[in-house]
Design a protein around this motif. Sequence first.
Motif: not given
Length: 135
Positions: A111-119
């Motif tokens: 999660h910390a390494a992700a540039a963005a998140t989506a659901r």
Amino acid sequence: MRLALYQPDIPQNAGAMLRLAACLGVDVDIIGPCGFLLDDRRLRRVGMDYLERVDITRHESWPAFRDSGGGRRRLVLMTTRAAEPYFRFSFTPCDTILVGRESAGAPDEVHAAAAATARVPMAPGLRSLNVALAA
């Protein structure tokens, strides 16, 4: 665009995602360890002859994926923790869409390494979609 599978547990789900990737012309990263062998008959049964049509890069671990250049592309983690639904998110052709393990999702380090998140939005009271459907 690429699809990355983080430590997939279930060969049938991985086979379905590989088949999807083949049909859409999307390359795939498989980040180990996996809960099955990539020559598992259940994966091949779902993936059928489509598996020969997808470019798969295997990575032994999360650090190996990061060190391989996976981190040079924008990493978009599909997660139930994300605030923004996928249909409001602006994907780009250079994104790697990452899905987590069926049994545990993605750990905090990912999660910390992700540039963005989506659901993927769901009806109230339901936990999650099958990872292959979310991909």
